[in-house]
Scaffold this motif. Structure first.
Motif, PDB file in Angstrom:
ATOM      1  N   SER A 188      60.620  57.444 -12.039  1.00 52.11           N
ATOM      2  CA  SER A 188      61.456  56.459 -13.097  1.00 52.11           C
ATOM      3  C   SER A 188      62.002  57.506 -14.170  1.00 52.11           C
ATOM      4  N   SER A 222      61.771  57.213 -17.461  1.00 48.30           N
ATOM      5  CA  SER A 222      60.886  57.504 -18.442  1.00 48.30           C
ATOM      6  C   SER A 222      59.454  56.755 -18.075  1.00 48.30           C
ATOM      7  N   ASN A 280      58.598  51.094 -19.647  1.00 50.00           N
ATOM      8  CA  ASN A 280      59.365  50.082 -19.661  1.00 50.00           C
ATOM      9  C   ASN A 280      60.795  50.374 -18.925  1.00 50.00           C
ATOM     10  N   THR A 281      60.836  51.266 -17.920  1.00 52.08           N
ATOM     11  CA  THR A 281      62.003  51.440 -17.121  1.00 52.08           C
ATOM     12  C   THR A 281      62.124  51.150 -15.772  1.00 52.08           C
ATOM     13  N   GLU A 282      63.103  51.166 -14.971  1.00 47.16           N
ATOM     14  CA  GLU A 282      63.047  50.771 -13.579  1.00 47.16           C
ATOM     15  C   GLU A 282      62.271  51.747 -12.847  1.00 47.16           C
ATOM     16  N   VAL A 283      61.288  51.441 -11.867  1.00 50.72           N
ATOM     17  CA  VAL A 283      60.759  52.230 -11.274  1.00 50.72           C
ATOM     18  C   VAL A 283      61.388  52.147  -9.622  1.00 50.72           C
ATOM     19  N   PHE A 284      61.907  53.530  -9.140  1.00 47.73           N
ATOM     20  CA  PHE A 284      62.593  53.188  -7.847  1.00 47.73           C
ATOM     21  C   PHE A 284      61.577  54.102  -6.925  1.00 47.73           C
TER      22      PHE A 284
END
Lengths: 111, 114
Positions: B95, B97, B100-104
């Motif tokens: 991700s 950061s 609270n950012t999208e996790v790929f």
């Protein structure tokens, strides 16, 4: 600690019918919820996310609303397709973006 | 298509052998995660990094697993002495950061310990 509960292990439906997959959570922090979909031999992919109370979020025909009062983030679709057959996970951000996952729900859509 | 690249896709090891798998996170993503997904599809968080530093890890990871994310090289997860119970799909994710950012996710390395 944080936890996520998905009550259905397997949901089987005929194409064109509506579906709701249940997700409830427990956390002491401000909740940030996700739905991931995992097709066979594929990477889990983000379907929906929300941290806003009582606001519906939609993507690819799926939708969910975070309800903090009931600690729920149920996934819905009004008309399932054959291609929706997959494993669906509800997840909660547990700090540093670490995700706490539910046990997953297999959705099987038949013709 | 997933931009998190994991190799190998399949790994077979005997009990007691070392098992090593690699992960190239999405370009520009400094935060990397490792999860274990068992045969019942349940996820277990193992460890996460921000750049080369460990953010969090579970006890199991400290004892038999080792992981690193060196600069300019793939991240890796190594099991020192494989056990039958380690047979699982190991998923790497990244991700932008740690907040609270999208996790790929990558497609995973399926480890079978025979």
């Amino acid at each position: 600690g944080d936890s996520v509960t998905q009550t259905e292990g397997l949901v089987t439906l005929t194409k064109g019918l509506p579906v709701m997959l249940n997700c409830t959570y427990q956390t002491t922090y401000s909740p940030f919820l996700f739905w991931y979909v995992q097709h066979l031999n594929e990477a889990p992919k983000l379907l929906l996310k929300s941290s806003t109370d009582n606001k519906r979020t939609e993507h690819q025909g799926f939708y969910a609303t975070l309800h903090k009062s009931s600690s729920s983030f149920h996934l819905q679709k009004s008309s399932v397709q054959l291609s929706d057959s997959a494993l669906y996970f509800c997840a909660l951000n547990s700090g540093y973006n670490k995700l706490t996952f539910g046990k997953g729900t297999v959705l099987l859509v038949s013709p | 298509n997933s931009k998190v690249i994991q190799t190998p896709r399949y790994l077979v090891k005997g009990q007691g052998q070392k098992a090593k798998m690699r992960c190239i996170p999405e370009k520009g993503h400094p935060v990397v995660f490792w999860y274990q997904q068992n045969k019942n599809n349940e996820f277990k968080f193992l460890i996460n990094f921000q750049n080369q530093e460990v953010l969090q890890q579970i006890d199991m990871t400290e004892k038999r697993f080792s992981a690193e994310c060196p600069s300019n090289s793939p991240c890796s997860l190594e099991i020192q002495s494989s056990e039958a119970g380690d047979s699982a799909l190991y998923l790497c994710a990244s991700s932008l950061s740690s907040i609270n950012t999208e996790v790929f996710f990558g497609k995973g390395t399926r480890l079978t310990v025979v």
